[in-house]
Design a protein around this motif. Structure first.
Motif, PDB file in Angstrom:
ATOM      1  N   LYS A 138     -21.449 -42.994 -34.089  1.00 29.72           N
ATOM      2  CA  LYS A 138     -22.917 -42.887 -34.112  1.00 29.72           C
ATOM      3  C   LYS A 138     -23.513 -43.295 -32.769  1.00 29.72           C
ATOM      4  CE  LYS A 138     -23.423 -43.520 -39.057  1.00 29.72           C
ATOM      5  NZ  LYS A 138     -23.848 -44.370 -40.156  1.00 29.72           N
ATOM      6  N   TYR A 139     -22.987 -44.347 -32.170  1.00 29.82           N
ATOM      7  CA  TYR A 139     -23.456 -44.793 -30.867  1.00 29.82           C
ATOM      8  C   TYR A 139     -23.243 -43.701 -29.817  1.00 29.82           C
ATOM      9  CZ  TYR A 139     -23.975 -47.401 -26.567  1.00 29.82           C
ATOM     10  OH  TYR A 139     -24.381 -47.814 -25.314  1.00 29.82           O
ATOM     11  N   ILE A 140     -22.057 -43.132 -29.809  1.00 29.24           N
ATOM     12  CA  ILE A 140     -21.740 -42.066 -28.841  1.00 29.24           C
ATOM     13  C   ILE A 140     -22.669 -40.877 -29.048  1.00 29.24           C
ATOM     14  CG2 ILE A 140     -19.986 -40.354 -28.197  1.00 29.24           C
ATOM     15  CD1 ILE A 140     -17.877 -42.572 -28.751  1.00 29.24           C
ATOM     16  N   SER A 141     -22.900 -40.525 -30.288  1.00 31.90           N
ATOM     17  CA  SER A 141     -23.782 -39.401 -30.593  1.00 31.90           C
ATOM     18  C   SER A 141     -25.208 -39.664 -30.108  1.00 31.90           C
ATOM     19  CB  SER A 141     -23.786 -39.148 -32.098  1.00 31.90           C
ATOM     20  OG  SER A 141     -24.680 -38.118 -32.435  1.00 31.90           O
ATOM     21  N   LEU A 142     -25.706 -40.854 -30.357  1.00 37.74           N
ATOM     22  CA  LEU A 142     -27.089 -41.191 -29.977  1.00 37.74           C
ATOM     23  C   LEU A 142     -27.279 -41.329 -28.465  1.00 37.74           C
ATOM     24  CD1 LEU A 142     -28.055 -43.835 -32.673  1.00 37.74           C
ATOM     25  CD2 LEU A 142     -29.063 -41.572 -32.370  1.00 37.74           C
ATOM     26  N   HIS A 143     -26.325 -41.950 -27.797  1.00 33.66           N
ATOM     27  CA  HIS A 143     -26.499 -42.296 -26.392  1.00 33.66           C
ATOM     28  C   HIS A 143     -25.837 -41.335 -25.409  1.00 33.66           C
ATOM     29  CE1 HIS A 143     -28.487 -46.082 -27.320  1.00 33.66           C
ATOM     30  NE2 HIS A 143     -27.612 -46.204 -28.308  1.00 33.66           N
ATOM     31  N   HIS A 144     -24.934 -40.504 -25.905  1.00 37.66           N
ATOM     32  CA  HIS A 144     -24.206 -39.616 -24.993  1.00 37.66           C
ATOM     33  C   HIS A 144     -24.236 -38.154 -25.431  1.00 37.66           C
ATOM     34  CE1 HIS A 144     -22.778 -43.002 -22.675  1.00 37.66           C
ATOM     35  NE2 HIS A 144     -22.493 -43.611 -23.811  1.00 37.66           N
ATOM     36  N   ASP A 145     -24.993 -37.871 -26.495  1.00 39.58           N
ATOM     37  CA  ASP A 145     -25.164 -36.496 -26.977  1.00 39.58           C
ATOM     38  C   ASP A 145     -23.823 -35.793 -27.165  1.00 39.58           C
ATOM     39  OD1 ASP A 145     -26.754 -34.417 -27.875  1.00 39.58           O
ATOM     40  OD2 ASP A 145     -26.851 -33.485 -25.897  1.00 39.58           O
ATOM     41  N   TYR A 146     -22.894 -36.484 -27.814  1.00 36.19           N
ATOM     42  CA  TYR A 146     -21.547 -35.959 -28.052  1.00 36.19           C
ATOM     43  C   TYR A 146     -21.142 -36.316 -29.472  1.00 36.19           C
ATOM     44  CZ  TYR A 146     -16.532 -35.142 -27.388  1.00 36.19           C
ATOM     45  OH  TYR A 146     -15.242 -34.684 -27.493  1.00 36.19           O
ATOM     46  N   ILE A 147     -20.717 -35.352 -30.225  1.00 37.62           N
ATOM     47  CA  ILE A 147     -20.300 -35.590 -31.599  1.00 37.62           C
ATOM     48  C   ILE A 147     -18.777 -35.548 -31.668  1.00 37.62           C
ATOM     49  CG2 ILE A 147     -20.380 -34.730 -33.967  1.00 37.62           C
ATOM     50  CD1 ILE A 147     -23.156 -33.579 -33.269  1.00 37.62           C
ATOM     51  N   LEU A 148     -18.196 -36.637 -32.149  1.00 44.40           N
ATOM     52  CA  LEU A 148     -16.747 -36.701 -32.278  1.00 44.40           C
ATOM     53  C   LEU A 148     -16.259 -35.729 -33.344  1.00 44.40           C
ATOM     54  CD1 LEU A 148     -16.009 -40.546 -32.216  1.00 44.40           C
ATOM     55  CD2 LEU A 148     -15.903 -38.931 -30.329  1.00 44.40           C
ATOM     56  N   MET A 190     -26.828 -33.298 -14.694  1.00 40.73           N
ATOM     57  CA  MET A 190     -25.666 -33.729 -15.431  1.00 40.73           C
ATOM     58  C   MET A 190     -24.687 -32.566 -15.525  1.00 40.73           C
ATOM     59  SD  MET A 190     -25.242 -35.042 -19.346  1.00 40.73           S
ATOM     60  CE  MET A 190     -26.194 -36.515 -19.207  1.00 40.73           C
ATOM     61  N   GLN A 191     -23.447 -32.882 -15.361  1.00 45.27           N
ATOM     62  CA  GLN A 191     -22.412 -31.874 -15.400  1.00 45.27           C
ATOM     63  C   GLN A 191     -21.986 -31.624 -16.844  1.00 45.27           C
ATOM     64  OE1 GLN A 191     -18.672 -33.002 -13.602  1.00 45.27           O
ATOM     65  NE2 GLN A 191     -18.749 -31.158 -12.366  1.00 45.27           N
ATOM     66  N   GLN A 192     -21.864 -30.350 -17.204  1.00 50.21           N
ATOM     67  CA  GLN A 192     -21.443 -30.018 -18.557  1.00 50.21           C
ATOM     68  C   GLN A 192     -19.940 -30.213 -18.689  1.00 50.21           C
ATOM     69  OE1 GLN A 192     -22.639 -26.007 -19.353  1.00 50.21           O
ATOM     70  NE2 GLN A 192     -24.575 -26.661 -20.221  1.00 50.21           N
ATOM     71  N   SER A 193     -19.542 -30.759 -19.808  1.00 53.99           N
ATOM     72  CA  SER A 193     -18.117 -30.915 -20.051  1.00 53.99           C
ATOM     73  C   SER A 193     -17.654 -29.795 -20.969  1.00 53.99           C
ATOM     74  CB  SER A 193     -17.817 -32.268 -20.682  1.00 53.99           C
ATOM     75  OG  SER A 193     -18.404 -32.333 -21.953  1.00 53.99           O
ATOM     76  N   HIS A 194     -16.431 -29.388 -20.781  1.00 53.84           N
ATOM     77  CA  HIS A 194     -15.851 -28.360 -21.625  1.00 53.84           C
ATOM     78  C   HIS A 194     -14.899 -29.025 -22.600  1.00 53.84           C
ATOM     79  CE1 HIS A 194     -17.472 -25.039 -19.309  1.00 53.84           C
ATOM     80  NE2 HIS A 194     -17.270 -25.809 -18.256  1.00 53.84           N
ATOM     81  N   ARG A 195     -15.029 -28.664 -23.832  1.00 50.49           N
ATOM     82  CA  ARG A 195     -14.237 -29.263 -24.898  1.00 50.49           C
ATOM     83  C   ARG A 195     -13.181 -28.300 -25.377  1.00 50.49           C
ATOM     84  NH1 ARG A 195     -17.842 -32.152 -29.544  1.00 50.49           N
ATOM     85  NH2 ARG A 195     -15.975 -32.952 -30.442  1.00 50.49           N
ATOM     86  N   ASN A 196     -11.974 -28.756 -25.414  1.00 52.99           N
ATOM     87  CA  ASN A 196     -10.903 -27.990 -26.031  1.00 52.99           C
ATOM     88  C   ASN A 196     -10.685 -28.559 -27.414  1.00 52.99           C
ATOM     89  OD1 ASN A 196     -10.471 -26.454 -23.745  1.00 52.99           O
ATOM     90  ND2 ASN A 196      -9.031 -27.927 -22.895  1.00 52.99           N
ATOM     91  N   VAL A 197     -11.066 -27.798 -28.411  1.00 53.81           N
ATOM     92  CA  VAL A 197     -10.966 -28.261 -29.784  1.00 53.81           C
ATOM     93  C   VAL A 197      -9.935 -27.423 -30.510  1.00 53.81           C
ATOM     94  CG1 VAL A 197     -12.205 -28.583 -31.958  1.00 53.81           C
ATOM     95  CG2 VAL A 197     -13.370 -28.981 -29.795  1.00 53.81           C
ATOM     96  N   VAL A 198      -9.037 -28.111 -31.174  1.00 54.43           N
ATOM     97  CA  VAL A 198      -8.050 -27.427 -32.004  1.00 54.43           C
ATOM     98  C   VAL A 198      -8.554 -27.477 -33.434  1.00 54.43           C
ATOM     99  CG1 VAL A 198      -5.681 -27.476 -32.846  1.00 54.43           C
ATOM    100  CG2 VAL A 198      -6.177 -28.113 -30.474  1.00 54.43           C
ATOM    101  N   ASN A 199      -8.697 -26.325 -34.033  1.00 52.41           N
ATOM    102  CA  ASN A 199      -9.160 -26.279 -35.421  1.00 52.41           C
ATOM    103  C   ASN A 199      -8.014 -26.625 -36.348  1.00 52.41           C
ATOM    104  OD1 ASN A 199     -11.762 -25.517 -34.803  1.00 52.41           O
ATOM    105  ND2 ASN A 199     -11.233 -23.368 -34.724  1.00 52.41           N
TER     106      ASN A 199
END
Length: 63
Positions: free
Chosen positions: A36-46, A1-10
């Motif tokens: 919650k669905y995204i977190s559980l199934h895609h290992d990504y926290i909004l 799986m390819q890692q995604s890079h997140r650009n987060v603005v604080n």
């Protein structure tokens, strides 16, 4: 799986996401379930901002 890079603005100002959450209660509840669905199934926290934008989009769909 390819890692995604997140650009987060604080954004320390939580007033806008709080306003959206209070104004669009039903849409926010739906967005929370999607989050919650995204977190559980895609290992990504909004982020708080992503959840806010999702809430706004869901509200537009509801109309």
């Amino acid at each position: 799986m390819q890692q995604s890079h997140r650009n987060v603005v604080n954004n320390d100002d939580a007033s806008l996401p709080q306003l959206v959450r209070k104004k669009y209660v039903t849409s926010h509840q739906c967005a929370e379930k999607v989050s919650k669905y995204i977190s559980l199934h895609h290992d990504y926290i909004l982020t708080q901002d992503e959840l806010m934008f999702l809430t706004i989009h869901i509200e537009q769909l509801r109309k």
